[in-house]
Write an enzyme that holds these catalytic residues in place. Structure first.
Site, PDB file in Angstrom:
ATOM      1  N   LYS A  22     -11.394   1.595  24.981  1.00  0.00           N
ATOM      2  CA  LYS A  22     -12.090   0.624  25.841  1.00  0.00           C
ATOM      3  C   LYS A  22     -13.346   0.088  25.150  1.00  0.00           C
ATOM      4  O   LYS A  22     -13.579  -1.119  25.118  1.00  0.00           O
ATOM      5  CB  LYS A  22     -12.494   1.291  27.167  1.00  0.00           C
ATOM      6  CG  LYS A  22     -13.488   0.492  27.996  1.00  0.00           C
ATOM      7  CD  LYS A  22     -13.858   1.175  29.284  1.00  0.00           C
ATOM      8  CE  LYS A  22     -14.966   2.187  29.194  1.00  0.00           C
ATOM      9  NZ  LYS A  22     -16.337   1.618  29.191  1.00  0.00           N
ATOM     10  N   ASN A  23     -14.159   0.992  24.615  1.00  0.00           N
ATOM     11  CA  ASN A  23     -15.463   0.576  24.090  1.00  0.00           C
ATOM     12  C   ASN A  23     -15.385  -0.131  22.742  1.00  0.00           C
ATOM     13  O   ASN A  23     -16.402  -0.616  22.233  1.00  0.00           O
ATOM     14  CB  ASN A  23     -16.417   1.774  24.029  1.00  0.00           C
ATOM     15  CG  ASN A  23     -16.854   2.186  25.424  1.00  0.00           C
ATOM     16  OD1 ASN A  23     -16.592   1.477  26.392  1.00  0.00           O
ATOM     17  ND2 ASN A  23     -17.501   3.337  25.528  1.00  0.00           N
ATOM     18  N   CYS A 126     -27.562   0.752  36.664  1.00  0.00           N
ATOM     19  CA  CYS A 126     -26.324   1.484  36.456  1.00  0.00           C
ATOM     20  C   CYS A 126     -26.514   2.933  36.861  1.00  0.00           C
ATOM     21  O   CYS A 126     -27.614   3.465  36.809  1.00  0.00           O
ATOM     22  CB  CYS A 126     -25.920   1.398  35.000  1.00  0.00           C
ATOM     23  SG  CYS A 126     -24.408   2.269  34.673  1.00  0.00           S
ATOM     24  N   ARG A 131     -30.996   1.937  31.661  1.00  0.00           N
ATOM     25  CA  ARG A 131     -30.260   1.142  30.685  1.00  0.00           C
ATOM     26  C   ARG A 131     -30.796  -0.279  30.519  1.00  0.00           C
ATOM     27  O   ARG A 131     -30.126  -1.265  30.856  1.00  0.00           O
ATOM     28  CB  ARG A 131     -28.765   1.119  31.030  1.00  0.00           C
ATOM     29  CG  ARG A 131     -28.173   2.501  31.070  1.00  0.00           C
ATOM     30  CD  ARG A 131     -26.692   2.480  31.344  1.00  0.00           C
ATOM     31  NE  ARG A 131     -25.893   2.177  30.170  1.00  0.00           N
ATOM     32  CZ  ARG A 131     -24.594   1.940  30.211  1.00  0.00           C
ATOM     33  NH1 ARG A 131     -23.968   1.915  31.361  1.00  0.00           N
ATOM     34  NH2 ARG A 131     -23.920   1.709  29.109  1.00  0.00           N
ATOM     35  N   ASP A 316     -20.433  10.442  26.261  1.00  0.00           N
ATOM     36  CA  ASP A 316     -19.290  10.094  27.111  1.00  0.00           C
ATOM     37  C   ASP A 316     -18.318  11.264  27.312  1.00  0.00           C
ATOM     38  O   ASP A 316     -17.324  11.123  28.033  1.00  0.00           O
ATOM     39  CB  ASP A 316     -18.535   8.877  26.539  1.00  0.00           C
ATOM     40  CG  ASP A 316     -19.335   7.589  26.680  1.00  0.00           C
ATOM     41  OD1 ASP A 316     -20.332   7.582  27.424  1.00  0.00           O
ATOM     42  OD2 ASP A 316     -18.958   6.587  26.035  1.00  0.00           O
ATOM     43  N   ARG A 408     -11.297   1.985  35.496  1.00  0.00           N
ATOM     44  CA  ARG A 408     -12.089   1.170  34.556  1.00  0.00           C
ATOM     45  C   ARG A 408     -11.880   1.645  33.125  1.00  0.00           C
ATOM     46  O   ARG A 408     -11.999   0.855  32.191  1.00  0.00           O
ATOM     47  CB  ARG A 408     -13.584   1.274  34.891  1.00  0.00           C
ATOM     48  CG  ARG A 408     -13.984   0.551  36.158  1.00  0.00           C
ATOM     49  CD  ARG A 408     -15.488   0.611  36.326  1.00  0.00           C
ATOM     50  NE  ARG A 408     -16.129   0.275  35.061  1.00  0.00           N
ATOM     51  CZ  ARG A 408     -17.308   0.713  34.662  1.00  0.00           C
ATOM     52  NH1 ARG A 408     -17.999   1.514  35.425  1.00  0.00           N
ATOM     53  NH2 ARG A 408     -17.805   0.358  33.502  1.00  0.00           N
TER      54      ARG A 408
END
Ligand code: EPZ
Length: 429
Positions: A22-23, A126, A131, A316, A408
């Site tokens: 994803k990233n 967030c 952030r 993460d 997501r």
């Protein structure tokens, strides 16, 4: 809203295919704005964040076509996206779109580099900390952009185009490095980026930009040099495998016991996490098809870990590791150094009986032998999956609510786990 129901206690055995990251996919899709020609991306994961970014890019006038399934494609084959930004019709990224996904703020870099103007909503608050985007703005200013904040929007202009400069990040930032890289490709002259993020997703973006004609050296190290050119062209690039997804299933296997092959995972992208899992008692072996993770019989040993930028232990995977440590034989400590408020999973893990106390940025976990299933809910993606990991090992039923967070970032999570023997199902109301 969908929920996920788990009956814990089954070991995981089998093969889990690892999706595209994803990233990496998100900045790569955004890089499509840099050229009027078509950028083809293979192995793009089917995720809610990818679909949301498609909508955001569409708003700027980008055409995105998803290529249909082909004979011989595997069940979990990533999608191929053809991204074509022939004409950018709108340089504004509105609040309604940007507030739903922080990474969409990064469109500011290619818009400014190619169109010399951009108006992008500040991303919303967030769940994992404040952030801010101050370092992203600093990077663009170093390249000659004039920036003002107006009505919640960052309004950026670069009369005559961006110019090369020295961007020295006071703190490692993945998004900041993505933005600096993209902006510098079309700037006049040479840009030096120091204290750059070394994350594999940054290297993947740089590799794709180089295929598009960009002149970049040093990506993957803390010092990146970019020699700006007038125009980038189309290219074809394959998104790298998701190291966080791989690490998550590796931790899940260590949690439940069993034997799982993570197909397509690349060990060098998550070595620090694999080292921690070995220390915790998992057997890890690397083979031609990926990584094999086993834990048979032996208990989970406690570890002391601090998150850090790559190649350190990734933030993460912090929540997932904490779920594992809840069952460790002894006390462990996990320190979060990247985000100041990424411990929302602590109170939800407590619903399984976990004993965790917070001391500033360190969580101390007293391992317990038996977790009990519970209804739980989390407010961000990685926290949500840590609850799934706890549920897989807990006695009885766990109901994970607010599943949209999982969607997501994890492609077909329940299918992949079910195929390895987990009693897990999605309930759609
Ligand atoms: C990326 O976020 C990832 N997101 C995050 O993954 C990941 O946790 C994070 O990098 C760290 O590895 C994507 O790639 C889409 P940062 P990013 O800029 O780029 C501070 C997930 O679950 N900072 O590296 O937003 C910031 O507050 C997500 O997939 C500033 O102070 O993270 C943080 O403390 C969550 N000013 C630190 O730097 C700035 O202008 C690192 O953030 C920018 C960042």
């Amino acid at each position: 809203m969908d929920r996920i129901r788990i009956i814990g206690g089954n070991p995981l055995n089998g093969t889990i295919p690892i999706s595209g990251a994803k990233n990496a996919a998100l900045p790569l899709m955004i890089a499509g704005l840099l050229t009027p020609e078509t950028l083809i991306l293979d192995n793009v994961p089917r995720l809610a964040d990818v679909a949301q970014l498609q909508r955001i890019l569409g708003n700027h006038g980008v055409d995105i076509t998803a290529v249909g399934k082909r004979v011989g494609d595997g069940k979990y084959q990533g999608q191929t996206l053809q991204i074509s930004a022939a004409d950018i019709i709108d340089t504004t990224a509105p609040y309604e779109l940007v507030s739903r996904m922080r990474a969409s703020f990064w469109v500011i870099a290619p818009l400014l580099a190619r169109m010399h103007a951009a108006k992008v909503s500040l991303p919303g608050g967030c769940a994992i900390g404040t952030r801010p985007v101050d370092l992203l703005i600093m990077a663009l200013e170093k390249l000659g952009a004039e920036i003002a904040i107006d009505g919640g929007y960052v309004v950026a202009k670069a009369h005559g185009g961006l110019r090369g400069g020295h961007i020295d990040f006071p703190k490692v930032t993945v998004g900041g490095t993505h933005v600096a890289l993209m902006a510098a490709t079309l700037a006049k002259g040479t840009t030096l980026i120091t204290n750059a993020a070394c994350e594999p997703e940054v290297s993947d973006l740089a590799e794709c930009l180089i295929k598009m004609g960009a002149r970049i050296t040093g990506a993957g190290t803390a010092r990146i040099e970019v020699e700006g050119i007038d125009r980038l062209h189309g290219a074809r690039h394959t998104v790298l495998p998701d190291r966080i997804e791989a690490g998550t299933y590796a931790i899940a296997t260590a949690m439940t016991g069993g034997d799982v092959q993570l197909e397509g995972a690349r060990a060098e992208l998550l070595q620090s996490a694999l080292d921690v899992l070995k220390e915790a008692g998992a057997e890890i072996s690397v083979n031609a098809d990926g990584i094999r993770v086993r834990r048979n019989g032996n208990g989970i040993r406690p570890v002391q870990v601090a998150t850090a930028p790559f190649p350190g232990f990734p933030t993460d995977l912090q929540a997932q590791l904490m779920a594992l440590m809840v069952r460790a034989q002894g006390s462990s400590a996990i320190t979060e150094t990247i985000f100041e408020n990424r411990f929302m999973h602590v109170q939800e893990l407590a619903r399984f009986g976990a004993r965790i106390s917070l001391d500033g940025e360190t969580a101390r976990i007293e391992g317990i032998s038996t977790l009990r299933g519970a209804p739980v809910m989390a407010t961000d993606l990685r926290a949500s999956v840590s609850l799934v990991i706890a549920g897989l090992a807990a006695e009885g039923e766990t109901m994970v609510n607010r599943v949209y967070h999982l969607d997501r970032g994890f492609e077909r999570l329940e299918e992949k786990l079910k195929a390895c023997g987990a009693a897990i199902e999605r309930i759609s109301d």
